[in-house]
Structure formats: structure tokens, C-alpha cells
Enzyme design. Structure first.
Site, PDB file in Angstrom:
ATOM      1  N   LEU A  83      -2.110   3.200  -8.354  1.00  0.00           N
ATOM      2  CA  LEU A  83      -1.679   2.156  -9.294  1.00  0.00           C
ATOM      3  C   LEU A  83      -0.482   1.419  -8.735  1.00  0.00           C
ATOM      4  O   LEU A  83       0.399   2.016  -8.088  1.00  0.00           O
ATOM      5  CB  LEU A  83      -1.325   2.774 -10.654  1.00  0.00           C
ATOM      6  N   ASN A  88      -0.955  13.024  -6.909  1.00  0.00           N
ATOM      7  CA  ASN A  88       0.481  13.282  -6.774  1.00  0.00           C
ATOM      8  C   ASN A  88       1.330  12.505  -7.771  1.00  0.00           C
ATOM      9  O   ASN A  88       2.559  12.503  -7.692  1.00  0.00           O
ATOM     10  CB  ASN A  88       0.945  12.915  -5.353  1.00  0.00           C
TER      11      ASN A  88
HETATM   12  C1  LIG Z   1     -12.705  10.654 -13.094  1.00  0.00           C
HETATM   13  C2  LIG Z   1     -12.032  10.906 -14.390  1.00  0.00           C
HETATM   14  C3  LIG Z   1     -10.672  10.289 -14.472  1.00  0.00           C
HETATM   15  C4  LIG Z   1      -9.961  10.549 -15.750  1.00  0.00           C
HETATM   16  C5  LIG Z   1      -8.675   9.743 -15.921  1.00  0.00           C
HETATM   17  C6  LIG Z   1      -7.616  10.216 -15.018  1.00  0.00           C
HETATM   18  C7  LIG Z   1      -6.343   9.422 -15.173  1.00  0.00           C
HETATM   19  C8  LIG Z   1      -5.505   9.641 -13.945  1.00  0.00           C
HETATM   20  C9  LIG Z   1      -4.257   8.852 -14.003  1.00  0.00           C
HETATM   21  C10 LIG Z   1      -3.913   8.411 -12.616  1.00  0.00           C
HETATM   22  C11 LIG Z   1      -2.520   7.901 -12.629  1.00  0.00           C
HETATM   23  C12 LIG Z   1      -2.208   7.289 -11.331  1.00  0.00           C
HETATM   24  C13 LIG Z   1      -0.964   6.896 -11.119  1.00  0.00           C
HETATM   25  C14 LIG Z   1      -0.595   6.198  -9.855  1.00  0.00           C
HETATM   26  O1  LIG Z   1      -1.416   5.852  -9.033  1.00  0.00           O
HETATM   27  S1  LIG Z   1       1.076   5.872  -9.641  1.00  0.00           S
HETATM   28  C15 LIG Z   1       1.180   5.303  -7.963  1.00  0.00           C
HETATM   29  C16 LIG Z   1       1.263   6.472  -7.077  1.00  0.00           C
HETATM   30  N1  LIG Z   1       1.213   6.054  -5.685  1.00  0.00           N
HETATM   31  C17 LIG Z   1       2.085   6.464  -4.821  1.00  0.00           C
HETATM   32  O2  LIG Z   1       3.002   7.183  -5.134  1.00  0.00           O
HETATM   33  C18 LIG Z   1       1.858   5.942  -3.425  1.00  0.00           C
HETATM   34  C19 LIG Z   1       3.135   5.670  -2.764  1.00  0.00           C
HETATM   35  N2  LIG Z   1       2.887   5.083  -1.460  1.00  0.00           N
HETATM   36  C20 LIG Z   1       2.687   5.827  -0.353  1.00  0.00           C
HETATM   37  O3  LIG Z   1       2.600   7.018  -0.381  1.00  0.00           O
HETATM   38  C21 LIG Z   1       2.596   5.038   0.921  1.00  0.00           C
HETATM   39  O4  LIG Z   1       2.999   3.714   0.682  1.00  0.00           O
HETATM   40  C22 LIG Z   1       1.198   5.021   1.568  1.00  0.00           C
HETATM   41  C23 LIG Z   1       0.833   6.403   2.110  1.00  0.00           C
HETATM   42  C24 LIG Z   1       0.123   4.555   0.572  1.00  0.00           C
HETATM   43  C25 LIG Z   1       1.191   4.006   2.765  1.00  0.00           C
HETATM   44  O5  LIG Z   1       2.257   4.316   3.629  1.00  0.00           O
HETATM   45  P1  LIG Z   1       2.720   3.257   4.725  1.00  0.00           P
HETATM   46  O6  LIG Z   1       3.787   3.899   5.517  1.00  0.00           O
HETATM   47  O7  LIG Z   1       1.538   2.716   5.451  1.00  0.00           O
HETATM   48  O8  LIG Z   1       3.287   2.018   3.890  1.00  0.00           O
HETATM   49  P2  LIG Z   1       4.706   1.908   3.141  1.00  0.00           P
HETATM   50  O9  LIG Z   1       5.055   3.155   2.454  1.00  0.00           O
HETATM   51  O10 LIG Z   1       5.706   1.344   4.118  1.00  0.00           O
HETATM   52  O11 LIG Z   1       4.370   0.800   2.026  1.00  0.00           O
HETATM   53  C26 LIG Z   1       4.124  -0.552   2.376  1.00  0.00           C
HETATM   54  C27 LIG Z   1       4.515  -1.410   1.201  1.00  0.00           C
HETATM   55  O12 LIG Z   1       3.650  -1.110   0.103  1.00  0.00           O
HETATM   56  C28 LIG Z   1       4.449  -0.804  -1.043  1.00  0.00           C
HETATM   57  N3  LIG Z   1       3.725   0.178  -1.878  1.00  0.00           N
HETATM   58  C29 LIG Z   1       3.312   1.389  -1.526  1.00  0.00           C
HETATM   59  N4  LIG Z   1       2.678   2.008  -2.533  1.00  0.00           N
HETATM   60  C30 LIG Z   1       2.699   1.154  -3.559  1.00  0.00           C
HETATM   61  C31 LIG Z   1       2.210   1.204  -4.900  1.00  0.00           C
HETATM   62  N5  LIG Z   1       1.552   2.262  -5.387  1.00  0.00           N
HETATM   63  N6  LIG Z   1       2.420   0.147  -5.693  1.00  0.00           N
HETATM   64  C32 LIG Z   1       3.073  -0.938  -5.247  1.00  0.00           C
HETATM   65  N7  LIG Z   1       3.564  -1.069  -3.972  1.00  0.00           N
HETATM   66  C33 LIG Z   1       3.369  -0.032  -3.147  1.00  0.00           C
HETATM   67  C34 LIG Z   1       5.710  -0.250  -0.464  1.00  0.00           C
HETATM   68  O13 LIG Z   1       6.755  -0.335  -1.396  1.00  0.00           O
HETATM   69  C35 LIG Z   1       5.911  -1.162   0.704  1.00  0.00           C
HETATM   70  O14 LIG Z   1       6.421  -2.392   0.234  1.00  0.00           O
HETATM   71  P3  LIG Z   1       7.547  -3.186   1.044  1.00  0.00           P
HETATM   72  O15 LIG Z   1       6.936  -3.497   2.370  1.00  0.00           O
HETATM   73  O16 LIG Z   1       7.821  -4.384   0.220  1.00  0.00           O
HETATM   74  O17 LIG Z   1       8.707  -2.247   1.159  1.00  0.00           O
END
Ligand SMILES: CCCCCCCCCCC/C=C/C(=O)SCCNC(=O)CCNC(=O)[C@H](O)C(C)(C)COP(=O)(O)OP(=O)(O)OC[C@H]1O[C@@H](n2cnc3c(N)ncnc32)[C@H](O)[C@@H]1OP(=O)(O)O
Length: 201
Positions: free
Chosen positions: A107, A176
């Protein structure tokens, strides 16, 4: 044969899951779909390649930097899936990423900060709509997880019938989101361990 069997199995599920929702949540996507079809617009965040001869479509997520699931992205995803479902020739759907290293970062965190309650509601409805639409799809669905897939990215892959993940130690997958204080309902993580197969990339 396997594809057909899987399709038959899914059709049983569709009867249960595709009941009209009392909240009317599917109507938003349908309304957007109708207006988009009318305008013949194309989506820059999602690319769909449909192979008529195999009946299989490949949906590539291409929203840099990390295919985060924003409201716009989720809406486009649902529209793309809905369009494919309306095409009876399309029997199978492979979801993958056209970005290097990342399938989907889950998300979009920016959707959860400093937004109005109305916008938050719309966003979370779109999340729910996405996984319901994918899970109840009449197509056989496969997630080709070619990069990291945390939280909502993992959720997206769980809604598919099959998951295949690149065997790369730098890629991670899992629910996570608890680290951010978001709790998934009980039982959603068990399929990752059971049904995620890996392959070399
Ligand atoms: C089947 C039945 C289902 C039933 C219902 C179930 C309900 C389930 C509920 C699920 C809830 C879900 C919640 C979420 O998803 S919360 C979001 C969680 N995500 C994270 O924590 C991911 C964090 N990001 C990372 O780990 C890394 O970015 C990644 C491994 C994805 C990539 O790493 P990489 O080194 O390649 O890139 P960067 O970390 O440098 O990131 C690049 C830029 O992207 C931005 N970024 C990263 N993740 C997000 C995000 N989730 N949203 C918005 N932006 C994101 C990051 O800030 C960098 O931006 P900048 O370049 O501007 O700094």
C-alpha cells in the site's frame, strides 16, 4: 488440463464471492470503467498484453519507483482486470512487475498520512475491492513475483491462484505491515509458506 481444472474449481468460488456487495463497493470501479471505455483511455501504470491464441494475459505493473498501491493504481488495476474479465477469450492472467527488483511495495504509505477521513475511506475501500476482485476472478490467476513484495504486495499475490517467486535472496515477501501498526486478519499469511514456489531468474 490443469488450467481447466483450476478454472472449474474457481467457478465454484465465484458463485459465493461475486454476490453483489451491500455496500455497493463494486459500482465505483464499474462507473470508472464505463467512463474510461467511453474515452478509450489507456493506463500508464498498468500494461496488459493479451495473447489471443493462448487466452492468457500478462498484466505488468509499471508504476515507478516501487509499484506502490495508491488509490489511482488500485483503481487502474481493478479496471484492467475487469476489462479482461469481460473478454470471454481471456482464461488466464499473469500479474508481474516491469520494474527491476520490486514486484510491489504494498500500500502506498502516502495514502495513509495527512488525508481526510473521506479519502482514507475511499482508499481502504479500493484496497478491499482489489483483493475481492482478484480473489473472485473467473480467470486462473498467477502472480509472477519478480522482486520484493512486502505487505500489500504480498496480499496482491495471495489473491492469485498460484504464486511463483524469483529465487533471489535479495527479494523478500511477507505480511510485514504489523511493523507499521497495520494488522492483517488472522490466517492470511499461511498460504505464503504453503503455496509460494520459487524459480531461478
Ligand atoms: C487474501 C485475503 C486477504 C484478506 C485481507 C487482508 C488485509 C491485509 C492488509 C494488508 C495491509 C497492507 C499494508 C501495507 O502494504 S503498508 C506498506 C508496507 N510496505 C512497506 O513497508 C514497504 C517499504 N518499502 C520497502 O521495503 C522498499 O522500498 C522496497 C523493498 C519495496 C524497495 O526497496 P528499494 O531499495 O528498491 O527502494 P527504496 O526503499 O529506496 O524506495 C524507493 C522509493 O519508493 C518509496 N516507497 C517505498 N515503499 C513505498 C510505499 N509502500 N509507499 C510509498 N512509497 C514507497 C521510498 O520512500 C522511496 O522514495 P524516495 O525515492 O522519494 O525516497
Amino acid at each position: 488440463m490443469a488450467l481447466r481444472a483450476a478454472l472449474r474449481q474457481k467457478c465454484g468460488l465465484i458463485g459465493i464471492l461475486s454476490q453483489p456487495s451491500s455496500s455497493g463497493s463494486h459500482s465505483r470501479v464499474s462507473a470508472v470503467l464505463v467512463s474510461q471505455m467511453r474515452n478509450n483511455a489507456t493506463s500508464p501504470k498498468i500494461k496488459v498484453d493479451f495473447n489471443q491464441s493462448t487466452g492468457v494475459a500478462v498484466l505488468s505493473m509499471q508504476s515507478p519507483p516501487v509499484n506502490s498501491l495508491s488509490l489511482d493504481f488500485l483503481t487502474e488495476l481493478c479496471i484492467s482486470v475487469e476489462k479482461l474479465e469481460m473478454d470471454r477469450a481471456c482464461r488466464g492472467l499473469i500479474i508481474t512487475s516491469s520494474l527491476p527488483k520490486v514486484f510491489s511495495a504494498g500500500l502506498d504509505i502516502l495514502e495513509m498520512y495527512g488525508k481526510s477521513p473521506e479519502r482514507c475511506g475511499e482508499f481502504w475501500r479500493a484496497v478491499q475491492e482489489m483483493w475481492l476482485k482478484m480473489y473472485s476472478s473467473n480467470m486462473v490467476t498467477i502472480a509472477a513475483i519478480n522482486g520484493s513484495s512486502p505487505a500489500g504486495g504480498c496480499l496482491l499475490s495471495l489473491t492469485c491462484d498460484y504464486r511463483i517467486m524469483s529465487d533471489n535472496p535479495r527479494y523478500s515477501i511477507g505480511l510485514n505491515e504489523t511493523l507499521l501498526g497495520i494488522v492483517a486478519p488472522f490466517g492470511t499469511d499461511k498460504n505464503i509458506i504453503k503455496n509460494t514456489h520459487t524459480c531461478s531468474n
